[in-house]
Design an enzyme around this catalytic site. Structure first.
Site, PDB file in Angstrom:
ATOM      1  N   GLY A  15       0.689  -1.185   0.115  1.00 13.38           N
ATOM      2  CA  GLY A  15      -0.037   0.135  -0.098  1.00 13.38           C
ATOM      3  C   GLY A  15       0.732   1.256  -0.041  1.00 13.38           C
ATOM      4  O   GLY A  15       0.458   2.219  -0.667  1.00 13.38           O
ATOM      5  N   VAL A  37       9.233  -1.582  -3.255  1.00 14.18           N
ATOM      6  CA  VAL A  37      10.458  -1.767  -2.749  1.00 14.18           C
ATOM      7  C   VAL A  37      11.543  -2.157  -3.715  1.00 14.18           C
ATOM      8  O   VAL A  37      11.264  -3.166  -4.655  1.00 14.18           O
ATOM      9  CB  VAL A  37      10.555  -2.944  -1.593  1.00 14.18           C
ATOM     10  CG1 VAL A  37      11.964  -3.113  -0.996  1.00 14.18           C
ATOM     11  CG2 VAL A  37       9.547  -2.564  -0.521  1.00 14.18           C
ATOM     12  N   ASP A  49       1.267  -6.895  11.717  1.00 14.59           N
ATOM     13  CA  ASP A  49       0.939  -7.343  10.757  1.00 14.59           C
ATOM     14  C   ASP A  49       2.047  -8.422  10.345  1.00 14.59           C
ATOM     15  O   ASP A  49       2.846  -8.499   9.305  1.00 14.59           O
ATOM     16  CB  ASP A  49       1.310  -6.356   9.511  1.00 14.59           C
ATOM     17  CG  ASP A  49       0.806  -6.825   8.209  1.00 14.59           C
ATOM     18  OD1 ASP A  49      -0.006  -7.590   8.065  1.00 14.59           O
ATOM     19  OD2 ASP A  49       1.067  -6.169   7.071  1.00 14.59           O
TER      20      ASP A  49
END
Ligand SMILES: *[C@@H]1O[C@H](CO)[C@@H](O)[C@H](O)[C@H]1NC(C)=O
Ligand SMILES: *[C@@H]1O[C@H](CO)[C@@H](O)[C@H](O)[C@H]1NC(C)=O
Ligand SMILES: *[C@@H]1O[C@H](CO)[C@@H](O)[C@H](O)[C@H]1NC(C)=O
Ligand SMILES: *[C@@H]1O[C@H](CO)[C@@H](O)[C@H](O)[C@H]1NC(C)=O
Ligand SMILES: *[C@@H]1O[C@H](CO)[C@@H](O)[C@H](O)[C@H]1NC(C)=O
Ligand SMILES: *[C@@H]1O[C@H](CO)[C@@H](O)[C@H](O)[C@H]1NC(C)=O
Ligand SMILES: *[C@@H]1O[C@H](CO)[C@@H](O)[C@H](O)[C@H]1NC(C)=O
Ligand SMILES: *[C@@H]1O[C@H](CO)[C@@H](O)[C@H](O)[C@H]1NC(C)=O
Ligand SMILES: *[C@@H]1O[C@H](CO)[C@@H](O)[C@H](O)[C@H]1NC(C)=O
Ligand SMILES: *[C@@H]1O[C@H](CO)[C@@H](O)[C@H](O)[C@H]1NC(C)=O
Ligand SMILES: *[C@@H]1O[C@H](CO)[C@@H](O)[C@H](O)[C@H]1NC(C)=O
Length: 870
Positions: A533, A537, A647
């Site tokens: 989101g 990377v 997460d």
């Protein structure tokens, strides 16, 4: 001449007889058969009815005499005693004339049915000399609890207390709850004549100091929680005349029976200090647990015992020792841990007791916090001891709870028998949590020290740096100088010159956008190694040749920016070998870019399924899980309030070139609850399949939500399949539910990744499945902490290694494991130096970023990470 000798002789004779007379009158044991007018024998002693004339007690209001209608259980040793009881429907006192001194008091309860009174309806308080012993006590419930927790078949209940009485009166008061009644079957008041019975204790503070402090029990009381004789020979009250204590066998409290064996020698034992002969009967010292010879591993496993206790009290742990084999000191030197803290670093029984066959005891005082309901005792290898001294010994153990503010009562929660599924199998409802590694304790000590230093510095910093007012849309950054502190942390690892230039150049570094574009081939799509989101990377190479991971915020994603802020905040506060580290940042031309160390082996998931990478062995998988657990444990406990990752999933566990696992992606992380809160209320975020259902239901975030997700990761590691796979039959879609079902049936091996088959120890898999299942407990409070998971995983690895070695007789020393020192090699670096630089470049950057995006982020929206929900 003759007269001169006789007078003092006679005088002393008179004096002596006086002493004996008063001593006898006032310190005889008092044994009361309640609710009866007859004096009866039971258990080898004589019990005086509380209605017998001249029984030397007063009863302020008589209540009712009760006799059991039905026959009392024949198996009960004191069955005849339990046939009667006294029942109080109003407050009443038993008062005894005693001399000031120390007493053991036992109160016996045996709920029998009786016309007019249902003992199950009885709820009451018991107070003695101002000390509350029991509060809102339901005997039936307590007996049921014992049955559940320790497979006890005892239908009666005996509560034992140690009191130091300063007056010459002892009163025991029974106060029924409103509309209820109290009852008691028997009482014992036993004088303890040894004045130094409890004299001093070694404070367990993890510091390893072992000078005893005096223990002042005057007008304080203790409750006996456990009294255990190590080995398989319980000592009956009849074998302990005088105090009539019952010493049970320790087997049911041992974490793993296979780590210990028993040794016995009764031929020549004597008390090291004869004045302490009432501390324990010699039978207790005659047998002992020693560490088991482990044929496959050089170092022996720790011996561990687990005891359920009441939180928020101080505990006196009395250990009984007697060296039964060695005839010199330095041949058996071991470390004693109580609740994972070092209680004694190098205990040598021979030396402390002054020889072989000498009965000796040692008292330890441990303060137990609000959250702790288990007391662990572990004996393990002392890494500083000579190579010969690898064994430990323990003969007996007692645990006493000390009163706090005149109270010994623990108001228990209702027992929840419905939670059977996750309460462990069958009898042992208690959790079986602890690792074996002694190193864990040292690690904890180390982190405690770090945290303390950290607190201290925070306080200092608060004094020097005025607190900045922040825009309400932004969480205030706890630490200023965040990135600069990263540099300091790295300075520990990297060589640097006197000015710390090297460190400053290499880390916490500010990159220009040109450097970043060069490193990533102008954000070449082929170098993208991850998306989310927040943006992409990229893999990149700096000018000095080092590979890095470059995370570029999508400037249009508000979630991305908020997550960046969180990530900087977290990573600048914490450094750990198992957390991915931040190297620098770039903040130019409206770009927000973070530069991390490059993790050559990518995500853990990519090694489990979906890619054609070589299979990870069971050991490699365990090591990856342990690494991740270490990082998370540190995250949870490293800072004042701890941090919740929120997460956890296999794509956020990264592996470096040596397959060392590190936790990554702290974008959703949250600071843990304040001390006086149990949770953080927050909108639910996380990833499907890993999300804690309790968190989902209640929107209250605790560290136990991370534990749930980690449990899913553990199953994912074993089964090597996606956590949600909609293409499978309905009952298999959700990995957590599916794997938990198999584990509950005890057949996890049926769904193990086929590529592992034949290459793992079944025992280690069983334990592994047990932990994973505990992590998935429906209610957070029934889940272990990550620290406990970590210790358990280390134990699983040891089991597996031992198994592998048993196959591999000529195994090279390459794969040797240092059990005791396993975690000592880990850097536990906390930045403490940032206090020196209140306004640094790093804080300025964060401040700038904050200013720049203020307003934009006032409402954090979901950026659309496919697997995240808001
Ligand atoms: C009561 O106390 C007296 C001495 O004070 C003692 O002789 C007697 O045995 C005691 N009675 C009982 C039943 O213990
Ligand atoms: C206890 O001692 C008091 C005086 O100190 C005396 O009045 C009372 O009768 C005694 N009680 C019993 C049960 O012996
Ligand atoms: C208790 O038992 C005694 C002796 O058997 C009797 O005198 C007394 O009345 C009984 N008290 C009650 C309340 O039943
Ligand atoms: C206790 O029981 C007695 C006898 O039944 C009765 O007179 C008294 O009122 C009761 N007291 C209370 C507090 O219930
Ligand atoms: C019991 O003894 C305590 C302390 O002497 C006193 O406060 C209390 O009122 C007594 N209770 C009864 C029912 O006699
Ligand atoms: C009291 O409770 C126990 C266990 O909960 C039960 O077995 C027993 O039947 C109950 N007794 C009565 C009289 O209700
Ligand atoms: C005491 O505990 C038993 C067993 O759990 C229960 O059946 C009974 O209702 C409880 N009594 C009260 C008054 O709560
Ligand atoms: C038991 O202890 C005695 C005295 O210390 C010793 O002579 C004997 O050998 C021991 N027996 C065993 C089986 O170790
Ligand atoms: C038994 O103990 C006594 C005194 O402690 C000692 O002198 C003797 O040598 C011991 N016997 C054996 C066989 O160890
Ligand atoms: C007993 O001591 C001897 C040496 O004194 C040692 O060789 C032996 O291994 C010891 N036995 C045990 C079971 O520790
Ligand atoms: C519980 O204890 C009984 C005997 O006390 C024993 O037979 C039974 O196997 C035990 N159950 C478990 C699950 O340990």
């Amino acid at each position: 001449m003759l007269l001169g000798m006789e007078v003092p002789f006679l005088l002393s004779l008179v004096f002596l007889s006086l002493l004996i007379a008063t001593g006898e009158a006032q310190s005889k044991p008092i044994l009361i058969n309640c609710g009866s007018d007859s004096t009866i024998p039971a258990g080898g002693r004589t019990w005086v009815g509380d209605l017998v004339a001249g029984n030397n007690l007063t009863l302020s209001s008589p209540g009712f005499n009760a006799s059991a209608v039905a026959a009392v259980d024949r198996d009960l040793a004191l069955g005849s005693l339990y046939r009667t009881a006294r029942i109080f429907n109003a407050s009443s006192n038993y008062t005894f004339n005693v001399s000031a001194g120390n007493y053991y008091i036992r109160i016996h309860f045996y709920p029998f049915s009786l016309e007019g009174f249902n003992m199950n309806e009885s709820v009451f308080d018991v107070t003695t000399n101002g000390l509350r012993l029991l509060s809102k006590y339901n005997v039936t419930e307590e007996i049921a609890r014992k049955k559940l927790e320790s497979n006890s078949t005892d239908a009666s209940l005996v509560k034992e207390y140690f009191l130091s009485i300063s007056s010459d009166m002892l009163w025991i008061q029974f106060v029924p709850a409103s509309k209820s009644f109290a009852y008691v079957n028997a009482m014992e008041v036993l004088p303890v004549l040894d004045k130094s019975f409890f004299e001093s204790a070694i404070k367990v503070d993890g510091g390893g100091g072992h000078d005893p402090s005096p223990l002042d029990l005057l007008d304080r009381g203790m409750e006996t929680m456990y009294r255990v004789n190590m080995g398989d020979n319980p000592v009956k009250p009849e074998q302990d005349p005088g105090l009539w204590r019952s010493w049970e066998s320790d087997a049911k409290y041992m974490f793993s029976l296979s780590t210990a064996s028993t040794t016995t020698n009764s031929s020549n034992i004597s008390y090291a200090d004869i004045s302490h002969s009432s501390v324990a009967p010699l039978q207790v010292y005659e047998d002992a647990r020693v560490m088991n010879e482990n044929g496959v591993v050089e170092k022996k496993f720790n011996m561990s015992w687990e005891f359920g206790i009441h939180p928020n009290f101080e505990y006196l742990v009395r250990l009984h020792f007697c060296e039964l084999n060695f005839t010199a000191s330095n041949l058996r030197v071991f470390r004693i841990y109580i609740n994972l803290k070092i209680a004694f670093p190098n205990y040598d029984v021979f030396q402390r007791a002054g020889g072989k066959d000498r009965a000796h005891h040692e008292d330890f005082l441990d303060n137990v916090s609000e959250q702790v309901d288990t007391l662990w005792l572990q004996l393990g290898h002392d890494s500083a001891a000579s190579a010969l001294a690898t064994d430990a010994i323990l003969n007996g153990l007692e645990i006493f709870k000390l009163s706090k503010n005149g109270n010994l009562a623990h108001v228990s929660e209702k027992i929840d028998t419905g939670a059977g599924v996750f309460q462990g199998k069958g009898s042992k409802g208690k959790t079986l949590w602890i690792g074996i590694s002694a190193g864990v304790a040292s690690m904890i000590t180390l982190s405690v020290v770090c945290v303390l230093i950290f607190f201290f510095c925070c306080i200092r910093q608060k004094k020097t740096a005025p607190v900045k007012s922040s825009h309400p849309a932004w969480r205030p950054l706890v630490l200023h100088g965040a990135l600069a502190s990263t540099a300091n942390a790295h300075a520990v690892k990297l060589p640097c010159n006197a000015n710390g230039q090297m460190a400053a150049n290499r880390t916490g570094r500010r990159f220009s956008i040109v450097e970043i574009r060069t490193a990533t081939g102008n954000f070449d799509e082929s170098l993208v190694i991850g998306t989310g989101g927040f943006g992409n990377v990229y893999k990149g190479q700096l000018q000095d040749g080092d590979w890095v991971a470059i995370k570029r915020a999508n400037p249009h994603s508000q979630q991305g920016l908020a997550e960046f802020e969180t990530e900087i905040e977290i990573l600048s506060k914490l450094r750990h070998r198992h957390l991915v580290s931040l190297i620098g940042y770039c903040e130019e031309q409206n770009e927000m870019i973070l530069v991390y160390e490059y993790m050559a082996n990518g995500t853990l998931r990519s090694h489990l399924y979906g890619r054609d990478l070589p299979t990870l062995s069971w050991k490699q998988r365990l090591e990856a899980c342990i690494g991740a657990a270490r990082g998370l444990h540190y995250l949870h406990t490293g800072l004042e309030r701890g941090i919740i990752h929120r997460d956890i999933k296999t794509t956020n566990i990264l592996l470096d070139e040596n397959l060392v696992a590190k936790m990554a992606d702290f974008g959703l992380s949250k600071t843990g609850p304040m001390l006086d809160h149990t949770h953080v209320s927050t909108a639910v975020k996380g990833s499907f399949g890993y999300l804690d259902p309790e968190y989902f239901r209640r929107q209250q975030l605790t560290q136990k939500s991370d534990v749930y997700s980690f449990g899913v990761v553990l199953f994912e590691v074993v089964c090597a399949r996606p956590v949600i796979n909609p293409t499978l039959p309905k009952d298999q879609i959700n990995l957590a539910e599916w794997a938990a079902r198999w584990q509950q049936q005890g057949s996890l091996e049926a769904i193990v990744d086929p590529r592992l088959r034949g290459n793992y120890s079944l025992e280690s898999l069983k334990k592994f499945g047990e932990i994973a299942l505990k992590c998935l407990a429906d209610q957070g409070k029934n889940r272990p902490t990550l620290g406990e998971v970590l210790w358990h995983l280390e134990y699983v690895l040891q089991l597996h290694e031992a198994y592998m070695r048993s196959f591999d007789a000529d195994s090279s020393p390459r794969s040797e494991m240092e059990f005791a020192d396993m975690s000592l090699g880990l850097p536990m670096i906390m930045e403490v130096e940032e206090t020196a630089c209140p306004e640094t470049e790093g804080s300025k950057i964060i401040h700038d970023v904050k200013t720049k995006f203020e307003g934009q982020c006032s409402k954090v929206a979901d950026g659309g990470d496919d697997s995240s929900i808001s």
